[in-house]
Design a protein around this motif. Structure first.
Motif, PDB file in Angstrom:
ATOM      1  N   ALA A  25       0.836  -1.202   0.000  1.00 52.15           N
ATOM      2  CA  ALA A  25       0.000   0.000   0.000  1.00 52.15           C
ATOM      3  C   ALA A  25       0.871   1.253   0.000  1.00 52.15           C
ATOM      4  O   ALA A  25       0.569   2.226  -0.700  1.00 52.15           O
ATOM      5  CB  ALA A  25      -0.937  -0.011   1.204  1.00 52.15           C
ATOM      6  N   ALA A  26       1.953   1.227   0.763  1.00 52.09           N
ATOM      7  CA  ALA A  26       2.866   2.376   0.796  1.00 52.09           C
ATOM      8  C   ALA A  26       3.529   2.574  -0.574  1.00 52.09           C
ATOM      9  O   ALA A  26       3.676   3.704  -1.039  1.00 52.09           O
ATOM     10  CB  ALA A  26       3.916   2.181   1.889  1.00 52.09           C
ATOM     11  N   ALA A  27       3.920   1.482  -1.225  1.00 53.38           N
ATOM     12  CA  ALA A  27       4.529   1.578  -2.558  1.00 53.38           C
ATOM     13  C   ALA A  27       3.521   2.126  -3.562  1.00 53.38           C
ATOM     14  O   ALA A  27       3.847   2.994  -4.375  1.00 53.38           O
ATOM     15  CB  ALA A  27       5.036   0.207  -3.008  1.00 53.38           C
ATOM     16  N   LEU A  28       2.299   1.636  -3.499  1.00 54.48           N
ATOM     17  CA  LEU A  28       1.242   2.136  -4.371  1.00 54.48           C
ATOM     18  C   LEU A  28       1.050   3.631  -4.189  1.00 54.48           C
ATOM     19  O   LEU A  28       1.073   4.395  -5.157  1.00 54.48           O
ATOM     20  CB  LEU A  28      -0.068   1.397  -4.073  1.00 54.48           C
ATOM     21  N   GLU A  29       0.909   4.052  -2.953  1.00 51.05           N
ATOM     22  CA  GLU A  29       0.685   5.467  -2.652  1.00 51.05           C
ATOM     23  C   GLU A  29       1.866   6.323  -3.115  1.00 51.05           C
ATOM     24  O   GLU A  29       1.680   7.373  -3.738  1.00 51.05           O
ATOM     25  CB  GLU A  29       0.446   5.637  -1.157  1.00 51.05           C
ATOM     26  N   LEU A  54      -6.733   8.664  -5.234  1.00 53.37           N
ATOM     27  CA  LEU A  54      -5.702   7.834  -4.620  1.00 53.37           C
ATOM     28  C   LEU A  54      -6.070   7.383  -3.209  1.00 53.37           C
ATOM     29  O   LEU A  54      -6.000   6.192  -2.896  1.00 53.37           O
ATOM     30  CB  LEU A  54      -4.357   8.572  -4.621  1.00 53.37           C
ATOM     31  N   ALA A  55      -6.463   8.298  -2.358  1.00 52.63           N
ATOM     32  CA  ALA A  55      -6.759   7.956  -0.957  1.00 52.63           C
ATOM     33  C   ALA A  55      -7.849   6.887  -0.823  1.00 52.63           C
ATOM     34  O   ALA A  55      -7.672   5.931  -0.054  1.00 52.63           O
ATOM     35  CB  ALA A  55      -7.119   9.206  -0.168  1.00 52.63           C
ATOM     36  N   GLU A  59      -7.069   3.253   0.883  1.00 47.83           N
ATOM     37  CA  GLU A  59      -7.839   2.873   2.078  1.00 47.83           C
ATOM     38  C   GLU A  59      -8.574   1.557   1.850  1.00 47.83           C
ATOM     39  O   GLU A  59      -8.587   0.681   2.715  1.00 47.83           O
ATOM     40  CB  GLU A  59      -8.833   3.971   2.437  1.00 47.83           C
ATOM     41  N   SER A  60      -9.165   1.390   0.684  1.00 53.02           N
ATOM     42  CA  SER A  60      -9.855   0.145   0.362  1.00 53.02           C
ATOM     43  C   SER A  60      -8.885  -1.028   0.323  1.00 53.02           C
ATOM     44  O   SER A  60      -9.206  -2.130   0.791  1.00 53.02           O
ATOM     45  CB  SER A  60     -10.588   0.273  -0.978  1.00 53.02           C
ATOM     46  N   LEU A  61      -7.699  -0.816  -0.218  1.00 56.42           N
ATOM     47  CA  LEU A  61      -6.690  -1.877  -0.231  1.00 56.42           C
ATOM     48  C   LEU A  61      -6.355  -2.299   1.187  1.00 56.42           C
ATOM     49  O   LEU A  61      -6.283  -3.497   1.481  1.00 56.42           O
ATOM     50  CB  LEU A  61      -5.428  -1.408  -0.961  1.00 56.42           C
TER      51      LEU A  61
END
Length: 95
Positions: A25-29, A54-55, A59-61
């Motif tokens: 999730a951090a990499a995606l963001e 994006l948010a 959050e869903s992920l």
């Protein structure tokens, strides 16, 4: 093992593979944020894009995606021109 991939319509496609969903999730963001910030949009448009598209996907992920992956299922979420998908991945040594 998790495979996470995403696409920004007509702009950017990327993926991440690893064991830790929080890292994914951090990499995606981070990667999507970098792509959006370098797109040439005005700063206020970038902020709105992060908030509106994006948010909610990140959050869903972290919530629905984590639950689906824990059940061995795939997850996907789209917001505007942004799509992300996650699925359990087979470890290379298990093939």
């Amino acid at each position: 093992m998790i495979k996470l991939s995403w696409a920004l319509v007509a702009e950017h496609v990327d993926e991440w593979t690893g064991d830790n969903l929080a890292q994914g999730a951090a990499a995606l963001e981070a990667k999507v944020g970098t792509a959006v910030e370098s797109s040439g949009m005005k700063p206020e448009t970038v902020r709105q894009w992060r908030t509106d598209f994006l948010a909610p996907v990140v959050e869903s992920l972290r919530k629905e995606g984590a639950a689906a992956l824990a059940r061995g299922e795939s997850w996907s979420k789209a917001a505007g021109p942004f799509l992300a998908c996650a699925s359990p991945a087979i470890r290379p040594e298990a093939r």
